[in-house]
Structure formats: C-alpha cells, structure tokens
Design a protein around this motif. Structure first.
Motif, PDB file in Angstrom:
ATOM      1  N   THR A   1       0.842  -1.206   0.000  1.00  0.00           N
ATOM      2  CA  THR A   1       0.000   0.000   0.000  1.00  0.00           C
ATOM      3  C   THR A   1       0.877   1.257   0.000  1.00  0.00           C
ATOM      4  O   THR A   1       0.512   2.258  -0.608  1.00  0.00           O
ATOM      5  CB  THR A   1      -0.976   0.053   1.207  1.00  0.00           C
ATOM      6  OG1 THR A   1      -0.220   0.153   2.421  1.00  0.00           O
ATOM      7  CG2 THR A   1      -1.870  -1.160   1.269  1.00  0.00           C
ATOM      8  N   LEU A   2       2.031   1.188   0.664  1.00  0.00           N
ATOM      9  CA  LEU A   2       2.932   2.349   0.648  1.00  0.00           C
ATOM     10  C   LEU A   2       3.483   2.579  -0.763  1.00  0.00           C
ATOM     11  O   LEU A   2       3.520   3.700  -1.246  1.00  0.00           O
ATOM     12  CB  LEU A   2       4.085   2.145   1.638  1.00  0.00           C
ATOM     13  CG  LEU A   2       3.724   2.108   3.125  1.00  0.00           C
ATOM     14  CD1 LEU A   2       4.975   1.917   3.971  1.00  0.00           C
ATOM     15  CD2 LEU A   2       2.992   3.378   3.548  1.00  0.00           C
ATOM     16  N   GLU A   3       3.902   1.508  -1.402  1.00  0.00           N
ATOM     17  CA  GLU A   3       4.397   1.635  -2.785  1.00  0.00           C
ATOM     18  C   GLU A   3       3.328   2.286  -3.669  1.00  0.00           C
ATOM     19  O   GLU A   3       3.618   3.146  -4.495  1.00  0.00           O
ATOM     20  CB  GLU A   3       4.757   0.239  -3.333  1.00  0.00           C
ATOM     21  CG  GLU A   3       4.860   0.131  -4.851  1.00  0.00           C
ATOM     22  CD  GLU A   3       6.209   0.598  -5.414  1.00  0.00           C
ATOM     23  OE1 GLU A   3       7.151   0.755  -4.615  1.00  0.00           O
ATOM     24  OE2 GLU A   3       6.298   0.809  -6.639  1.00  0.00           O
ATOM     25  N   TYR A   4       2.086   1.870  -3.472  1.00  0.00           N
ATOM     26  CA  TYR A   4       1.020   2.378  -4.339  1.00  0.00           C
ATOM     27  C   TYR A   4       0.693   3.845  -4.081  1.00  0.00           C
ATOM     28  O   TYR A   4       0.155   4.517  -4.948  1.00  0.00           O
ATOM     29  CB  TYR A   4      -0.217   1.464  -4.262  1.00  0.00           C
ATOM     30  CG  TYR A   4      -0.128   0.375  -5.316  1.00  0.00           C
ATOM     31  CD1 TYR A   4       0.851  -0.609  -5.227  1.00  0.00           C
ATOM     32  CD2 TYR A   4      -0.951   0.374  -6.442  1.00  0.00           C
ATOM     33  CE1 TYR A   4       0.989  -1.573  -6.214  1.00  0.00           C
ATOM     34  CE2 TYR A   4      -0.822  -0.589  -7.432  1.00  0.00           C
ATOM     35  CZ  TYR A   4       0.146  -1.563  -7.314  1.00  0.00           C
ATOM     36  OH  TYR A   4       0.292  -2.504  -8.306  1.00  0.00           O
ATOM     37  N   ILE A   5       1.007   4.342  -2.888  1.00  0.00           N
ATOM     38  CA  ILE A   5       0.855   5.791  -2.671  1.00  0.00           C
ATOM     39  C   ILE A   5       1.778   6.516  -3.647  1.00  0.00           C
ATOM     40  O   ILE A   5       1.385   7.471  -4.316  1.00  0.00           O
ATOM     41  CB  ILE A   5       1.254   6.192  -1.237  1.00  0.00           C
ATOM     42  CG1 ILE A   5       0.344   5.530  -0.202  1.00  0.00           C
ATOM     43  CG2 ILE A   5       1.202   7.720  -1.077  1.00  0.00           C
ATOM     44  CD1 ILE A   5       0.759   5.813   1.242  1.00  0.00           C
ATOM     45  N   PHE A   6       3.006   6.004  -3.751  1.00  0.00           N
ATOM     46  CA  PHE A   6       3.981   6.674  -4.606  1.00  0.00           C
ATOM     47  C   PHE A   6       3.666   6.485  -6.087  1.00  0.00           C
ATOM     48  O   PHE A   6       3.802   7.411  -6.876  1.00  0.00           O
ATOM     49  CB  PHE A   6       5.398   6.206  -4.262  1.00  0.00           C
ATOM     50  CG  PHE A   6       5.838   6.812  -2.965  1.00  0.00           C
ATOM     51  CD1 PHE A   6       6.433   8.067  -2.946  1.00  0.00           C
ATOM     52  CD2 PHE A   6       5.592   6.180  -1.757  1.00  0.00           C
ATOM     53  CE1 PHE A   6       6.786   8.670  -1.759  1.00  0.00           C
ATOM     54  CE2 PHE A   6       5.945   6.777  -0.554  1.00  0.00           C
ATOM     55  CZ  PHE A   6       6.548   8.023  -0.554  1.00  0.00           C
ATOM     56  N   GLN A   7       3.218   5.290  -6.422  1.00  0.00           N
ATOM     57  CA  GLN A   7       2.818   5.077  -7.822  1.00  0.00           C
ATOM     58  C   GLN A   7       1.665   5.999  -8.192  1.00  0.00           C
ATOM     59  O   GLN A   7       1.625   6.550  -9.281  1.00  0.00           O
ATOM     60  CB  GLN A   7       2.381   3.630  -8.011  1.00  0.00           C
ATOM     61  CG  GLN A   7       3.521   2.664  -7.800  1.00  0.00           C
ATOM     62  CD  GLN A   7       3.521   1.571  -8.854  1.00  0.00           C
ATOM     63  OE1 GLN A   7       2.685   1.544  -9.742  1.00  0.00           O
ATOM     64  NE2 GLN A   7       4.482   0.669  -8.737  1.00  0.00           N
ATOM     65  N   ALA A   8       0.728   6.151  -7.259  1.00  0.00           N
ATOM     66  CA  ALA A   8      -0.414   7.028  -7.532  1.00  0.00           C
ATOM     67  C   ALA A   8       0.079   8.463  -7.710  1.00  0.00           C
ATOM     68  O   ALA A   8      -0.330   9.165  -8.636  1.00  0.00           O
ATOM     69  CB  ALA A   8      -1.433   6.940  -6.385  1.00  0.00           C
ATOM     70  N   ALA A   9       0.983   8.888  -6.845  1.00  0.00           N
ATOM     71  CA  ALA A   9       1.483  10.260  -6.905  1.00  0.00           C
ATOM     72  C   ALA A   9       2.266  10.502  -8.187  1.00  0.00           C
ATOM     73  O   ALA A   9       2.211  11.579  -8.767  1.00  0.00           O
ATOM     74  CB  ALA A   9       2.350  10.546  -5.689  1.00  0.00           C
ATOM     75  N   ALA A  10       2.988   9.456  -8.627  1.00  0.00           N
ATOM     76  CA  ALA A  10       3.774   9.607  -9.853  1.00  0.00           C
ATOM     77  C   ALA A  10       2.905   9.382 -11.079  1.00  0.00           C
ATOM     78  O   ALA A  10       3.407   9.303 -12.198  1.00  0.00           O
ATOM     79  CB  ALA A  10       4.933   8.614  -9.844  1.00  0.00           C
ATOM     80  N   SER A  11       1.592   9.243 -10.844  1.00  0.00           N
ATOM     81  CA  SER A  11       0.664   9.035 -11.946  1.00  0.00           C
ATOM     82  C   SER A  11       0.952   7.734 -12.681  1.00  0.00           C
ATOM     83  O   SER A  11       0.743   7.614 -13.881  1.00  0.00           O
ATOM     84  CB  SER A  11       0.809  10.183 -12.935  1.00  0.00           C
ATOM     85  OG  SER A  11      -0.395  10.709 -13.237  1.00  0.00           O
TER      86      SER A  11
END
Ligand code: PHE
Length: 452
Positions: free
Chosen positions: A112-122
């Motif tokens: 879930t932490l990785e996906y925060i960053f993936q979401a932020a990086a679009s």
C-alpha cells in the motif's frame, strides 16, 4: 494515595476508535473482495454475514470481558482468571498467531505504501488491466522494493506501539476512519455508474449455493474472524484498556457494524467495476491493486482520489498492525517484565524477519512451498482458518464453561445494563451455539475435505 493508572482508553469513543481501527484494515478492503471473488460471491457473503452475527459478536464480547475483568494481556489474563490451569495456552496460541498474521500482513501493508507513490507519480495513467497487472506482478516479485516498504511499515507500527496504545491511536482514527468511509462511498458510486456494472452487483448479492463447499464455509468463518480481529487476543488486550464505565456489548455491536459495512462496500467498490471491464472475480491477492487504479483512471479527480485512497488504506492497515503487535508487546512487558522499548524491538524485529520471507515468496522464494503453498499463502491461510478459527473456538469454550455465567453477566453489565433476556441469549450462544458451529465447520472442513 492513588493507584498508578494502567495505560488505557480515555473513554467510550477512544475504545470504539481503537477497536474499529483494529478491525477495519486490509482484511476488509484487500482480503474480503478477493476471497469472496474466489468463492462464488453472494452465497459466500451470506454465510459470512451469518458468522459475523452469530459467532463474531459473541466472541468479540467474550474477549472484551476476559480482558477487562483480568486487566491483563492475552496470556496473563487466563493465568489471572484461572490460576493453576492450562487455559493460558489459548493466550500462547494468540501470541503465535500475532507472528503469523503480522508476517504476511506487513507484506501487503508495504504494497500500500508503494502504491501511494505510484499514484502520486501518476503511474496508473493510460494503462489497461493487463498492464496494471503486469506492473503489480513486476513490483511484488522484486526483492528490494517490497522488502523496503515492509520494513518501513513495521517501523511505523513499532513507533506507534512504543508511544503507548492510548496516545497514538485515538487521535488519528477519529478523523481518518470517517474519511476512508467517505472515499470508499465515492469510489462505489463511480464503480456502479460504469456500463455493465450490474453483473458485479448480482455476483455480490445474488446467492448461488452451488458454489459453496465445506472449504468455502471454513474460509467464510476464517474471514469473519480475521476481519473482526477476533480469536487471537487483540481484543483481550484492548479489552484490558477499557474503562469500567464503557458498555461492552454496545461497543462490540458498533465495531462489528462498521467493520461489516466497510467490507461490503469494498465489494461494491470492486465487483461492479471488475465485471464492467469483463474481468474474472477470482483475481487473487492482486485484485484491489489492479482494479482500483483502473477505476481511478476513469474518475474526475482520480489522481487525487487515488493518492488519498492509498494513504488512507495504509493508515487503516496501520491501526490494525498496531493491535497485533500490541498483543506481543503487552505480553512481553507484563509477563516477561521487559520494558516497552525492549519488547517492541524484539517483537517487531523477529516478526519482520519472518515477514521478509512472506514478501520474497512472490519473487525469489516463489518455488519454495510447504503443503503446496508459498510462505505467504501458508501464513495467510493458517492465520484466519486455523489460528483465529480455533482461537475463537477456545475463547467461547473458556467463557461459556470456565469463566462462568455470573462473571460474564456482571462484566457486561458494567457501564450500562444489558437486558436480562439478551444476556441469557448471549450466554446460550457462547456456551452452545458458537462452539458447536465453529467446531463443526473446522472439523468438517478438516476431515471431509482436508484442511489445506
Ligand atoms: N482485522 C484486521 C483487518 O481486517 C486484521 C487483524 C486480524 C487485526 C487479527 C488484528 C487481529 O485488517
């Protein structure tokens, strides 16, 4: 002289926030949809709901009673209430369960932490389901990144546990849990408005009992226990921090209601979108990590919603991991007389060590199997279906047959009277119905179909 106060919740709302924080987590949003998807949808949901009501609430109440009456940790409580007996073994099983649960749970929490960053990086933009799936597999089968995030997540958990239960949890859950609920509802609306969404609703709500086997009934029971955080002493430990003027039954009913609402809404969020995209509901543990990014792409403001969602999902996971680690820490602190710092470090580090094996079992260790399951699958399966199911069974047997009716009734009447008829029904369920039902499901699945 005033007695030194045991660290505890400040009042009714604090307990509710902490217990609901423990209950609501990846179990609802990640595990519930994919297990329901793999086990036939509607009929599975009905059985699940039945278990929440008939088994979940009575077990949760029993745990609160044991904890508050003994003012002690998951293992010490049995020693205190029944000295000289072997009932503390239930607590020991709970502590082992904490290791099992947290090892694989921290893997997914790291995702879930990785996906925060993936979401932020679009990172989701313009990708179809297949590409999203390929990226999920590429990330989870790596070594460094998933392990890195897992360690960060365990460190976060340890920091909150170190600060003590009361101070950390109450403050944040109060704001973040309602925010998560609102966000889920918004995503549900989007999912439901996709063309072809109806088939997903039918899958979730129209039961087809042909899809049910003994094994799936056990999975429904395990999922109910997992989602409510019962069967391993997390709620015994939290129960010991509950003040005498807090009504236990009301709290248990509220926690179960919130937890079930979020699980069902997670289904409403996932399945309509999934069917609208013509995908199979049996996508396994990657289900929400692939489906949700797809929904976000088609939402106005999806970029912000996706970041907010994965942040809130991490927080929901964190308020659950805290309650699991606290079982181990409270035990080491009170029974082994360690400082909170030492207990947190030893507990946290040893769990992380097992956890890394779970994380790597999507990549380098994927061919290393036990009973045909990877380390992650084995921990995931055993936690809910063996540890929590049998834990719940022993807890109701203890409460119904050893703790005694009057102790139980006195304790639930503290902080608000429970109607005598309701109390009698609860005792009857705890003494007879719950042990027979849980025993029958567990033993039936074990002997008839083979537990694994
Ligand atoms: N109930 C938590 C969830 O649904 C997981 C959990 C299980 C927490 C057991 C504590 C004890 O995510």
């Amino acid at each position: 002289m005033a007695l030194p106060q045991r660290d505890g919740f400040s009042g009714r709302f604090g307990v509710l926030a902490a217990a609901a924080g423990s209950a609501v987590g990846l179990g609802n949003i990640w595990r519930f949809p994919y297990i329901t998807g793999e086990n036939g949808g509607g009929a599975f949901l009905l059985i699940y709901l039945f278990f929440i009501l008939a088994i979940g609430i009575p077990v949760m109440l029993s745990e609160f009673v044991i904890g508050r009456r003994s003012q002690s940790n998951a293992l010490g409580s049995f020693k205190k209430l029944s000295p000289g007996s072997s009932w503390w073994l239930i607590g020991l099983m709970g502590i082992i369960a904490a290791f099992v649960i947290l090892s694989f749970y921290s893997t997914v929490s790291g995702w879930t932490l990785e996906y925060i960053f993936q979401a932020a990086a679009s990172g989701f933009d313009g990708k179809n389901m297949e590409q999203l799936n390929t990226e999920f597999v590429a990330f989870t089968s790596g070594s460094f990144r998933p392990v890195f995030w897992q360690i960060i997540f365990m460190a976060l958990t340890a920091v909150v546990v170190l600060a003590g239960v009361q101070k950390g949890i109450e403050k944040y859950t109060k704001i973040l849990m309602p925010a998560l609920l609102i966000l889920i509802i918004i995503i549900c609306i989007r999912s439901l408005s996709l063309p072809g969404a109806k088939a997903g609703l039918e899958f979730l709500f129209v039961p087809d009992f042909d899809k049910i086997t003994g094994q799936s009934i056990l999975l429904a029971l395990g999922q109910a226990a997992f989602s409510l955080s019962i069967g391993m002493g997390a709620l015994i430990t939290y129960g010991s921090y509950i003040r005498k003027d807090t009504p236990l039954l009301g709290t248990a009913v509220q926690v179960a209601t919130v937890d079930t609402l979020i699980a069902v809404l997670s289904g409403v969020m996932i399945f309509p979108a999934l069917f609208a995209m013509g995908e199979s509901p049996a996508g396994g543990p990657g289900l929400v990590f692939v489906t949700l990014p797809k929904i976000f792409q088609s939402m106005p403001g999806g970029y912000f919603f996706s970041i907010a969602f994965f942040i809130l999902l991490s927080v929901a996971a964190l308020t659950s991991t805290i309650s699991v680690l606290e079982v181990v820490v409270a035990y080491m602190k009170e029974e082994l007389k360690m400082s909170r710092l030492k207990a947190t470090l030893i507990g946290g580090i040893s769990i992380t060590a097992i956890g890394v094996l779970c994380t790597l079992s999507f990549g380098p260790l994927k061919d290393f199997t036990i009973f045909g399951k990877t380390v992650f699958d084995l921990m995931n399966y055993m936690s809910a279906n063996i540890f929590l199911t049998f834990g719940a069974l022993f807890i109701v047997i203890y409460t119904g047959w050893k703790l005694g009716k009057s102790n139980f009734i006195n304790e639930i009447n503290e902080g608000g009277k429970v109607h005598p008829l309701i109390a009698t029904i609860l005792v009857f369920i705890i003494k007879f119905i719950a042990p027979i039902a849980v025993g029958a499901v567990a033993i039936g699945a074990f002997f008839i179909e083979g537990l694994m």
